[in-house]
Design a protein around this motif. Structure first.
Motif, PDB file in Angstrom:
ATOM      1  N   UNK A 504     -12.244  -6.839 -92.485  1.00 21.44           N
ATOM      2  CA  UNK A 504     -13.233  -7.682 -93.168  1.00 21.44           C
ATOM      3  C   UNK A 504     -14.559  -6.924 -93.268  1.00 21.44           C
ATOM      4  N   UNK A 505     -14.957  -6.312 -92.141  1.00 20.56           N
ATOM      5  CA  UNK A 505     -16.232  -5.595 -92.129  1.00 20.56           C
ATOM      6  C   UNK A 505     -16.233  -4.493 -93.175  1.00 20.56           C
ATOM      7  N   UNK A 506     -15.115  -3.768 -93.268  1.00 22.68           N
ATOM      8  CA  UNK A 506     -15.031  -2.695 -94.246  1.00 22.68           C
ATOM      9  C   UNK A 506     -15.212  -3.218 -95.664  1.00 22.68           C
ATOM     10  N   UNK A 507     -14.604  -4.358 -95.947  1.00 21.89           N
ATOM     11  CA  UNK A 507     -14.700  -4.859 -97.316  1.00 21.89           C
ATOM     12  C   UNK A 507     -16.059  -5.513 -97.586  1.00 21.89           C
ATOM     13  N   UNK A 508     -16.642  -6.154 -96.547  1.00 21.44           N
ATOM     14  CA  UNK A 508     -17.981  -6.740 -96.702  1.00 21.44           C
ATOM     15  C   UNK A 508     -19.029  -5.636 -96.916  1.00 21.44           C
ATOM     16  N   UNK A 509     -18.890  -4.548 -96.148  1.00 19.64           N
ATOM     17  CA  UNK A 509     -19.881  -3.462 -96.215  1.00 19.64           C
ATOM     18  C   UNK A 509     -19.975  -2.896 -97.625  1.00 19.64           C
ATOM     19  N   UNK A 510     -18.827  -2.827 -98.294  1.00 15.40           N
ATOM     20  CA  UNK A 510     -18.806  -2.205 -99.621  1.00 15.40           C
ATOM     21  C   UNK A 510     -19.485  -3.062-100.689  1.00 15.40           C
ATOM     22  N   UNK A 511     -19.629  -4.364-100.431  1.00 17.17           N
ATOM     23  CA  UNK A 511     -20.217  -5.253-101.443  1.00 17.17           C
ATOM     24  C   UNK A 511     -21.736  -5.081-101.503  1.00 17.17           C
ATOM     25  N   UNK A 512     -22.302  -5.258-102.670  1.00 19.78           N
ATOM     26  CA  UNK A 512     -23.777  -5.208-102.760  1.00 19.78           C
ATOM     27  C   UNK A 512     -24.369  -6.484-102.148  1.00 19.78           C
ATOM     28  N   UNK A 513     -25.583  -6.390-101.646  1.00 14.33           N
ATOM     29  CA  UNK A 513     -26.286  -7.593-101.147  1.00 14.33           C
ATOM     30  C   UNK A 513     -27.065  -8.188-102.306  1.00 14.33           C
ATOM     31  N   UNK A 514     -26.601  -9.312-102.799  1.00 13.02           N
ATOM     32  CA  UNK A 514     -27.278  -9.955-103.930  1.00 13.02           C
ATOM     33  C   UNK A 514     -28.493 -10.718-103.428  1.00 13.02           C
ATOM     34  N   UNK A 515     -29.526 -10.794-104.259  1.00 15.96           N
ATOM     35  CA  UNK A 515     -30.698 -11.573-103.841  1.00 15.96           C
ATOM     36  C   UNK A 515     -30.334 -13.058-103.738  1.00 15.96           C
ATOM     37  N   UNK A 516     -30.964 -13.759-102.779  1.00 22.36           N
ATOM     38  CA  UNK A 516     -30.718 -15.187-102.620  1.00 22.36           C
ATOM     39  C   UNK A 516     -31.316 -15.920-103.820  1.00 22.36           C
ATOM     40  N   UNK A 517     -30.575 -16.909-104.339  1.00 23.19           N
ATOM     41  CA  UNK A 517     -31.105 -17.700-105.459  1.00 23.19           C
ATOM     42  C   UNK A 517     -31.262 -19.147-105.000  1.00 23.19           C
ATOM     43  N   UNK A 518     -31.789 -19.966-105.892  1.00 22.33           N
ATOM     44  CA  UNK A 518     -32.001 -21.374-105.549  1.00 22.33           C
ATOM     45  C   UNK A 518     -30.679 -22.067-105.257  1.00 22.33           C
ATOM     46  N   UNK A 519     -29.581 -21.533-105.840  1.00 19.68           N
ATOM     47  CA  UNK A 519     -28.278 -22.160-105.633  1.00 19.68           C
ATOM     48  C   UNK A 519     -27.573 -21.695-104.372  1.00 19.68           C
ATOM     49  N   UNK A 520     -28.139 -20.700-103.659  1.00 19.88           N
ATOM     50  CA  UNK A 520     -27.477 -20.185-102.458  1.00 19.88           C
ATOM     51  C   UNK A 520     -27.503 -21.241-101.363  1.00 19.88           C
ATOM     52  N   UNK A 521     -26.388 -21.326-100.632  1.00 17.35           N
ATOM     53  CA  UNK A 521     -26.310 -22.261 -99.514  1.00 17.35           C
ATOM     54  C   UNK A 521     -27.080 -21.672 -98.332  1.00 17.35           C
ATOM     55  N   UNK A 522     -28.152 -22.350 -97.864  1.00 21.69           N
ATOM     56  CA  UNK A 522     -28.912 -21.778 -96.745  1.00 21.69           C
ATOM     57  C   UNK A 522     -28.084 -21.786 -95.456  1.00 21.69           C
ATOM     58  N   UNK A 523     -28.063 -20.658 -94.752  1.00 31.56           N
ATOM     59  CA  UNK A 523     -27.222 -20.542 -93.551  1.00 31.56           C
ATOM     60  C   UNK A 523     -28.069 -20.415 -92.289  1.00 31.56           C
ATOM     61  N   UNK A 524     -29.249 -21.058 -92.301  1.00 38.65           N
ATOM     62  CA  UNK A 524     -30.065 -20.967 -91.087  1.00 38.65           C
ATOM     63  C   UNK A 524     -30.536 -22.333 -90.601  1.00 38.65           C
ATOM     64  N   UNK A 525     -30.296 -23.387 -91.358  1.00 40.54           N
ATOM     65  CA  UNK A 525     -30.852 -24.685 -90.974  1.00 40.54           C
ATOM     66  C   UNK A 525     -29.896 -25.517 -90.147  1.00 40.54           C
ATOM     67  N   UNK A 526     -30.344 -26.727 -89.759  1.00 44.76           N
ATOM     68  CA  UNK A 526     -29.506 -27.627 -88.972  1.00 44.76           C
ATOM     69  C   UNK A 526     -28.222 -28.024 -89.704  1.00 44.76           C
ATOM     70  N   UNK A 527     -28.258 -28.107 -91.021  1.00 44.85           N
ATOM     71  CA  UNK A 527     -27.049 -28.467 -91.771  1.00 44.85           C
ATOM     72  C   UNK A 527     -25.953 -27.437 -91.529  1.00 44.85           C
ATOM     73  N   UNK A 528     -26.350 -26.152 -91.592  1.00 47.36           N
ATOM     74  CA  UNK A 528     -25.361 -25.093 -91.381  1.00 47.36           C
ATOM     75  C   UNK A 528     -24.888 -25.081 -89.926  1.00 47.36           C
ATOM     76  N   UNK A 529     -25.813 -25.302 -88.993  1.00 50.83           N
ATOM     77  CA  UNK A 529     -25.432 -25.345 -87.569  1.00 50.83           C
ATOM     78  C   UNK A 529     -24.361 -26.412 -87.360  1.00 50.83           C
ATOM     79  N   UNK A 530     -24.572 -27.590 -87.978  1.00 49.42           N
ATOM     80  CA  UNK A 530     -23.596 -28.666 -87.848  1.00 49.42           C
ATOM     81  C   UNK A 530     -22.271 -28.317 -88.508  1.00 49.42           C
ATOM     82  N   UNK A 531     -22.348 -27.693 -89.685  1.00 50.51           N
ATOM     83  CA  UNK A 531     -21.125 -27.317 -90.396  1.00 50.51           C
ATOM     84  C   UNK A 531     -20.320 -26.297 -89.588  1.00 50.51           C
ATOM     85  N   UNK A 532     -21.014 -25.301 -89.057  1.00 47.53           N
ATOM     86  CA  UNK A 532     -20.337 -24.252 -88.296  1.00 47.53           C
ATOM     87  C   UNK A 532     -19.700 -24.843 -87.040  1.00 47.53           C
TER      88      UNK A 532
END
Lengths: 565, 181
Positions: A504-532
């Protein structure tokens, strides 16, 4: 339960949180090659090995290098154990370790499990402990952290073809993190009463005219790495319940801190290296959430005591004291049981087999959840990142968008590999337990009758698959059947997870890092903590529910009905 | 293969020398120099003979001594074979063992009725010690107040007022009892 019991628990968790910040920063500095104080020692090793530490490795090369040093470590440890009878530093004149036990023990220490089918003071020479087991404690911990560095780099870099250099990571983690921490920690242990001696066992002439054997050994240094490296293998048979291994409430506090300090710190290392510290804190929060919830349940169960003993006339004000030490009591024992299983450490300061049914269920369930709360050093973080990918995948399904994490698109290949990684552990646990539950050769190892007997088997295979190493110790583990099957499960639980994770790491590393957009799911808030947290509970835990009903929950209700076995 | 073998052997060998021999041996020397008592097992000597370790329980059966917790280390209090019963909470064998220790009494402190985790737990709870005082006073011909006073001197509180539990070190207390005779 008492407020002072809660205060003890809170102090440990506060200390862990406070030190996670500098430890997380230090590990990021090491991963990025900014700490090179011992460059001459490093360069000596690199030159002798004929490698260039600046040359990055793709995921396959990284895995192969890791496997090579682990295989060599297994062979060396196996040889040392078999030959200890004719090697030096063996004042008790202990014989070589028998083949099945040596096989199991060598795998156990190479995989950072430290399952122990032997009792240290009766079976291991000082050389085996010091140059065999303790060295693998260091190397398996450094391996885990190095792999975590590789996986973090995959997320931190865009369009990269390599994950860093395994040999440089292994060397720097050992020299700049584990070794200095262990030296300081071991000094505190000796000051607190842990022996550090190479002399033979002492025979005391007791007050009432008998004799008593007093064991010795170079214990303090090994106990330092055992705790800091989430190894958990005791120098003495009963691990940190032994007064020589954990003499005082103060050493117990320090060891409790050490069990989860590095794996929790690594969550923050992740945040720093991907350039957004909030991402690290979100993962930290999920880990802490489960630790706190688990401790609430376990402390309540243990402090409540055993109703069967109460009916016999035993006051339960001290709680359930079978298998516990007076100096620790139920509070420090309950916290320890939760963090040692949450963290894939496996050291114990009280006997989990004698915990109340619900008190024993929590440690068992924490192991089964995949050893990511906070998990072993390194292995906890990369295991958690697999759950993170699955969580963003689930979120993506719900809103109908291609899931992404930190600007990296998560696609079919990554999700398939992630599912492979999270399915191996339950397959090992449930498959091997089911087989053991019907085979006479395996059932002969079970000590307790009734549902508790099933719990002993279930705990053993869970512990091996999660590379935890703690046990329901009534189980007779030193049989050819148990040594072999548990050895195989430990190998699968470690390396059959690592390979898909690094892919997985090998395939993730090869991908470009796209800029975050308004539609990106935020992965740092309480909603994500609860989902995880929800994904971990459902994906990691649900398949174990039937077995938990047949074991600890059945026992709990039988106990309430006054039934014994 | 050869390209992998060489670094694997070099790093394993190098780290075994550093982490497995050089550092622990140097650390042992340092520990022996700075903390000789603790590094050698916290031994207690009387008349130039080792009578035990202050950290390890030893067996006491006489009525004039405080008794430690039940032990499952070897045949009992064997420092060469630490161990617990590992019996589960619904185990009939455990209940039977507890019944045996109660000797018909009720309201006994939990640590007096159960076996410890190590089989070498050097401590008992103050409640457990308190219940043993009448027997000891009678056997020694001391007043219960005298024994109580000694016991209370040996209660170790929580570290920093928070960590651990209040406890009494059985071996140290019994040695003090012998000194008080």
């Amino acid at each position: 339960m008492s407020w002072i019991g809660w205060a003890q628990i809170a102090l440990v968790l506060l200390a862990v949180t406070a030190t996670a910040v500098p430890l997380g920063g230090a590990m990021a500095a090491i991963a990025e090659g900014r700490w090179r104080v011992l460059a001459p020692v490093e360069n000596l090793l690199y030159r002798a090995a004929g490698i260039d530490p600046a040359r990055g490795m793709g995921w396959r090369a990284y895995v192969l290098a890791m496997l090579a040093v682990n295989l060599a470590g297994f062979l060396l440890l196996y040889a040392l154990l078999r030959l200890q009878g004719v090697l030096p530093f063996n004042p008790q004149g202990l014989d070589g370790v028998p083949p099945w036990l040596a096989f199991n023990t060598a795998i156990s220490f190479v995989t950072n499990t430290n399952w122990q089918a032997y009792s240290g003071e009766a079976a291991m020479s000082y050389l085996s402990q010091m140059a065999g087991l303790a060295v693998q404690n260091f190397l398996s911990a450094a391996t885990g952290i190095a792999l975590a560095f590789a996986v973090i780099r995959a997320f931190a870099r865009g369009g990269a073809s390599d994950l860093g250099n395994f040999w440089a990571d292994l060397t720097r983690v050992t020299l700049y993190l584990l070794l200095p921490l262990c030296l300081v920690f071991a000094a505190f242990m000796v000051a607190g009463g842990v022996p550090q001696s190479l002399s033979a066992y002492v025979t005391a002439n007791t007050v009432e005219g008998g004799t008593q054997t007093i064991p010795m050994g170079p214990a303090a240094f090994q106990i330092a790495i055992k705790q800091l490296g989430t190894n958990g293998g005791g120098f003495f048979g009963v691990n940190s319940a032994h007064p020589f291994e954990n003499p005082t409430p103060w050493t117990n506090f320090l060891q409790s801190w050490a069990i989860i300090a590095l794996p929790m710190g690594l969550a923050l290392t992740f945040g720093r290296m991907v350039g957004d510290r909030r991402q690290g804190w979100a993962i930290f929060a999920v880990m802490m959430l489960f630790v706190v919830a688990g401790t609430l349940a376990t402390y309540a169960a243990e402090a409540g005591g055993n109703p069967l003993h109460l009916a016999q006339g035993v006051a339960q004000g001290l709680g359930n004291m079978e298998g516990k030490e007076v100096r620790f009591g139920t509070s420090a024992s309950a916290l320890w049981a939760v963090i040692t299983t949450g963290a894939s450490n496996g050291a114990v300061n009280a006997m989990h087999d004698s915990f109340m049914p619900l008190g024993g269920l929590v440690p068992l369930f924490l192991i089964q959840l995949g050893e990511v709360l906070p998990g072993g050093v390194g292995s906890g973080l990369y295991g958690m990142l697999v759950f993170v990918l699955l969580a963003v995948f689930v979120a993506g399904l719900m809103v109908g968008r291609t899931p992404e994490y930190l600007g990296k698109k998560v696609q079919a290949r990554e999700v398939k590999l992630a599912m492979l990684a999270v399915l191996i552990v339950p397959l090992c646990i449930l498959g091997f337990t089911a087989v053991a539950a019907v085979l006479p050769v395996a059932l002969a190892s079970v000590q307790d009758a009734g549902p508790h007997g099933l719990s002993e088997l279930l705990y053993a295979y869970s512990s091996a698959a999660g590379n935890n190493g703690s046990a329901f110790g009534g189980l007779t583990a030193d049989t050819p059947w148990m040594n072999t099957t548990l050895g195989i499960v430990m190998l699968l639980g470690r390396f059959a997870v690592i390979v898909p994770v690094l892919a997985i790491a090998g395939s993730i590393a090869a991908k470009p890092r796209l800029p975050q957009s308004a539609g990106s799911f935020p992965t740092h808030g309480p909603l994500f903590v609860g989902l995880l947290a929800g994904v971990i509970l459902i994906l990691g835990g649900l398949q174990f529910l039937p077995s938990l009903f047949l074991g600890p929950l059945a026992e709990h209700f039988a106990m309430l009905a006054g039934q014994t076995f | 293969m050869i390209a992998l073998l060489r670094p694997a052997l070099v790093f394993l060998g190098g780290f075994t020398l550093i982490l497995g021999l050089a550092v622990p041996l140097a650390f042992t020397a340092l520990a022996q120099l700075v903390f000789p008592h603790q590094a050698n097992g916290s031994l207690i000597e009387r008349n130039a003979r080792v009578v035990g370790s202050e950290l390890l329980a030893q067996g006491f059966e006489g009525p004039g001594y405080f008794h430690p917790r039940a032990s499952n280390a070897g045949q009992g209090y064997d420092g060469g074979a630490s161990g617990a019963t590992n019996l589960g909470p619904t185990s009939a064998a455990l209940l039977e063992a507890v019944t045996g220790r109660l000797e018909g009494r009720r309201g006994v402190a939990a640590d007096a009725a159960t076996a410890s985790g190590s089989g070498l737990d050097p401590h008992i709870s103050p409640e457990n010690a308190m219940a043993q005082i009448p027997r000891i006073a009678a056997a020694r011909g001391l007043t219960p107040q005298r024994v109580l006073g000694l016991m209370e001197q040996h209660i170790e509180g929580r570290t920093f007022g928070v960590l651990g539990e209040a406890r009494v070190n059985v071996l140290k207390l019994n040695l003090a009892l012998d000194g008080a005779r």
